[in-house]
Motif scaffolding. Structure first.
Motif, short mmCIF file in Angstrom:
data_model
loop_
_atom_site.label_atom_id
_atom_site.label_comp_id
_atom_site.label_asym_id
_atom_site.label_seq_id
_atom_site.Cartn_x
_atom_site.Cartn_y
_atom_site.Cartn_z
N PHE A 216 -4.15 11.43 110.45
CA PHE A 216 -4.01 11.98 109.12
C PHE A 216 -5.26 12.75 108.72
O PHE A 216 -6.36 12.52 109.25
CB PHE A 216 -3.73 10.87 108.09
CG PHE A 216 -4.63 9.67 108.22
CD1 PHE A 216 -5.97 9.72 107.85
CD2 PHE A 216 -4.14 8.48 108.74
CE1 PHE A 216 -6.79 8.62 107.97
CE2 PHE A 216 -4.95 7.37 108.87
CZ PHE A 216 -6.28 7.43 108.49
N GLN A 217 -5.10 13.67 107.80
CA GLN A 217 -6.25 14.34 107.20
C GLN A 217 -6.86 13.44 106.12
O GLN A 217 -6.13 12.84 105.33
CB GLN A 217 -5.84 15.67 106.56
CG GLN A 217 -5.50 16.77 107.55
CD GLN A 217 -5.28 18.10 106.85
OE1 GLN A 217 -4.91 18.15 105.68
NE2 GLN A 217 -5.49 19.19 107.57
N VAL A 218 -8.19 13.37 106.10
CA VAL A 218 -8.89 12.61 105.07
C VAL A 218 -9.25 13.59 103.96
O VAL A 218 -10.18 14.38 104.10
CB VAL A 218 -10.14 11.92 105.64
CG1 VAL A 218 -10.84 11.12 104.54
CG2 VAL A 218 -9.76 11.01 106.80
N ILE A 219 -8.50 13.54 102.89
CA ILE A 219 -8.67 14.51 101.81
C ILE A 219 -9.82 14.11 100.89
O ILE A 219 -10.68 14.94 100.55
CB ILE A 219 -7.36 14.62 100.99
CG1 ILE A 219 -6.18 14.95 101.92
CG2 ILE A 219 -7.51 15.69 99.91
CD1 ILE A 219 -6.33 16.23 102.71
N GLU A 220 -9.83 12.86 100.48
CA GLU A 220 -10.92 12.36 99.62
C GLU A 220 -11.21 10.90 99.98
O GLU A 220 -10.32 10.17 100.42
CB GLU A 220 -10.54 12.40 98.14
CG GLU A 220 -10.58 13.76 97.50
CD GLU A 220 -10.48 13.67 95.97
OE1 GLU A 220 -11.02 12.70 95.39
OE2 GLU A 220 -9.85 14.56 95.38
N ARG A 221 -12.45 10.50 99.76
CA ARG A 221 -12.81 9.08 99.79
C ARG A 221 -13.93 8.86 98.78
O ARG A 221 -14.97 9.51 98.85
CB ARG A 221 -13.26 8.63 101.18
CG ARG A 221 -13.64 7.14 101.19
CD ARG A 221 -13.86 6.60 102.59
NE ARG A 221 -14.93 7.30 103.27
CZ ARG A 221 -15.13 7.23 104.59
NH1 ARG A 221 -14.32 6.52 105.34
NH2 ARG A 221 -16.12 7.88 105.15
N SER A 222 -13.71 7.97 97.84
CA SER A 222 -14.70 7.73 96.80
C SER A 222 -15.82 6.85 97.31
O SER A 222 -15.72 6.23 98.37
CB SER A 222 -14.04 7.06 95.59
OG SER A 222 -13.81 5.69 95.85
N ASN A 223 -16.88 6.77 96.53
CA ASN A 223 -17.91 5.78 96.77
C ASN A 223 -17.38 4.40 96.44
O ASN A 223 -16.32 4.25 95.83
CB ASN A 223 -19.14 6.08 95.91
CG ASN A 223 -19.84 7.35 96.34
OD1 ASN A 223 -19.89 7.68 97.52
ND2 ASN A 223 -20.38 8.09 95.37
N ALA A 224 -18.13 3.39 96.84
CA ALA A 224 -17.79 2.02 96.47
C ALA A 224 -18.29 1.73 95.06
O ALA A 224 -19.14 2.45 94.52
CB ALA A 224 -18.42 1.04 97.45
N SER A 225 -17.75 0.69 94.47
CA SER A 225 -18.27 0.17 93.21
C SER A 225 -18.50 -1.32 93.37
O SER A 225 -17.64 -2.04 93.88
CB SER A 225 -17.28 0.42 92.07
OG SER A 225 -17.70 -0.23 90.89
#
Length: 604
Positions: free
Chosen positions: A420-429
């Motif tokens: 799959f394409q990785v479109i977005e990944r946020s930081n952790a909280s």
């Protein structure tokens, strides 16, 4: 000090003369092993030996894996990362594409290699692969873009290791009333190429292609080579533009291929290290050595120094890797959004959920439901069960999956049948009060040419967005690859192009036979109803919800009250347990550990 050799990919030199059909005849049985020299235990062996052999082939080769199951329990094998285009029935996850292979039975996996790169295989029945049923799968490519940049091709596996048998841990320590917080079993050791004190004897001024594969069941690990940087050239079978790095973060099921050049001098040996991500462990036993050391060995008679202490893990973020083919972002046609939550149900055990549904395997493998249903019914996700998290997609759609993490843990998610394409990944909280949720109207960082892979980790209290093309008709599992979390139900089923599945997929006779011998239904909806596919009466579902106001903390208190009952507090115990409607016996039925009760209510 005990040494073991690095494993060379010797296939390369002989690839030109290797037959187009590569057959492996494997008898699976229990053998004894003691890879960390701390505890002798039974592991799943192949032909009486462990560690297990690598499956090797070239693009276009046909691979046949003929297994005889002598384990005294069911089994299956999944070929992790292979798309199985046109051979979905060979994918391996039990009750998704096949019935489990019964003890004493033969079963054949037969498929063609149409990809390149580094993969692996493992059992996909319960937590069985944690008991050693896993190994590398290597596909060689005469046309790889960096073929002139290295001299030797080798592989390195990393894994966590348990002294106790995995299914015992699930039943007795993990998915039980006495573990209401869902604390995962802590590994007893880490392994490199299924051993410790690994010595990699190198030649000077030589560039090695190293296929790094995390075949563990739980813990992500950092890896670095003291005194040596390297270049990343492939992830999960996808060639990427050469990227310099000094450390990697490798979750279970991920693969990285790197190029590492050795030094000119042979006067010094260097440690290389893998280290557990301690943020994933609920506690650190005094007996656990969470660092595993190997040595880049220039001089076998020289000193083998201890690894240096590092202050922080400064690893390369795979999000920024650029595929060599530079495919632009695919535009999504449909979106599936799910939130991960870990919580307790009425039996007191802790489960994992997508949108409040914990995966429970249906009575009929979902692929066989697709094939047996009336054509018009096969396109309706309802027939595949209330607890399978099933989604149906039309052929050719671009599917976007958004996963929001309502949990403080890291989750490596794997999609069968696709990269799959990785479109977005946020930081952790770090705070449950600062749960980062994907907002399509306010997108985060995106890349012009998104990185592609088949296993991606979700950060604590964060999110990711991925996309894949529904151009591979089949029933594909999407799940957390932490084996304990899969046992908790963190999975969904993607039914891709059911009309095309019916045209392209043929089930071999031994697959039908596995269902018959094992006593599993092989036609009908998720409840094995063949008369009305929209009648799910009798399907397997998750345990009842907790009584209102009950919390994990309350369950812990209840457990201690139960213990105190042996000292005379019987009434309190009866009162506390009376509200837990789902019994451990029923949970064992739901999880498939014992047969379901028949209509009379008697256990089979």
């Amino acid at each position: 000090m005990r040494f073991a050799p690095f494993i060379a990919g010797a296939f390369t030199a002989a690839s030109a003369v290797l037959a187009k059909t590569v057959q492996y005849d494997w008898t699976l049985s229990w053998v004894n092993a003691n890879p960390d020299e701390l505890y002798d235990r039974s592991v799943v062996g192949v032909n009486g030996a462990w560690p297990l052999p690598a499956i090797q082939g070239k693009v276009g080769d046909r691979v046949i894996v003929n297994i005889t199951n002598n384990l005294g329990q069911p089994t299956s094998i999944h070929f992790h990362g292979l798309y199985q285009n046109g051979t979905n029935e060979m994918d391996g996850p039990v009750m998704v594409t096949q019935c489990p292979v019964p003890d004493g039975s033969n079963f054949i996996y037969n498929f063609t290699l149409d990809q390149v790169g580094s993969y692996w295989y493992h059992s996909h029945w319960k937590a069985q692969y944690v008991n050693g049923l896993r190994g590398p799968l290597l596909i060689y490519d005469d046309d790889e873009p960096f073929k002139d940049e290295y001299d030797e091709d080798i592989y390195l596996t990393m894994s966590d290791w348990y002294h106790d048998e995995a299914n015992w841990l699930v039943k007795n320590e993990f998915l039980t009333l006495k573990n209401p917080t869902g604390a995962e079993p802590i590994p007893d050791a880490g392994l490199l190429n299924d051993t410790q004190n690994l010595q990699w004897v190198v030649k000077p001024d030589t560039t090695y292609k190293i296929r790094i594969i995390n075949i563990g069941g739980f813990v992500s690990q950092y890896i670095w080579f003291e005194g040596h940087d390297f270049e990343i050239v492939e992830v999960d079978g996808i060639y990427v533009e050469n990227q310099k790095a000094s450390m990697l973060y490798v979750t279970v099921a991920q693969r990285y291929t790197i190029l590492l050049k050795t030094k000119s001098s042979t006067s010094e040996n260097f440690p290389f290290m893998v280290s557990f991500d301690l943020n994933m462990l609920d506690n650190l036993p005094d007996t656990l050595n969470y660092n595993t050391t190997g040595w880049i060995t220039y001089d076998t008679e020289g000193d083998f120094p201890d690894a240096a202490i590092i202050d922080e893990f400064d690893f390369y973020d795979d999000f920024y890797l650029v595929p060599v083919d530079k495919e632009e972002t695919w535009e999504a046609d449909t979106t599936v959004t799910a939130t991960v939550v870990m919580d307790n149900l009425g039996d007191g055990a802790n489960y994992a959920f997508f949108n409040n549904i914990t995966y429970v395997a249906p009575k009929v493998p979902t692929l066989l439901s697709v094939l047996s249903a009336p054509e018009n019914d096969s396109v309706n996700a309802y027939i595949y069960g209330s607890n399978t998290n099933a989604h149906v997609f039309e052929y050719g759609e671009v599917v976007e999956i958004v996963i929001n993490n309502g949990d403080t843990g890291t989750h490596p998610f794997h999609l069968h049948g696709h990269a799959f394409q990785v479109i977005e990944r946020s930081n952790a909280s770090d705070s449950d009060d600062d749960f980062i949720v994907y907002d399509a109207s306010n997108p985060g960082i995106r890349n012009e040419y998104p990185m592609r892979r088949d296993t991606l980790y979700l950060r604590p209290n964060g999110y990711f967005v991925i996309r894949f093309k529904a151009d591979n008709p089949g029933v594909w599992f999407f799940h957390c690859h932490i084996e304990w979390h899969l046992e908790q139900g963190l999975a969904m089923v993607l039914v891709e192009a059911p009309l095309q599945i019916r045209e392209r997929i043929t089930i071999p006779d031994d697959h039908w036979e596995a269902c018959k011998v094992g006593g599993y239904s092989y036609e009908g909806n998720a409840a094995a109803n063949t008369q009305n596919y929209f009648d799910l009466t009798g399907e397997k579902v998750q345990p009842n919800a907790l009584p209102a106001g009950f919390t994990a903390r309350g369950i812990v208190a209840l457990v201690f009250s139960c213990v105190s009952a042996f000292l005379g507090m019987g009434f309190l115990t009866w009162y506390g347990l009376s509200e837990l409607k789902t019994t451990q016996h029923e949970v064992a039925q739901i999880m498939g550990e014992i047969p379901l009760d028949d209509e009379s209510g008697e256990s089979k």
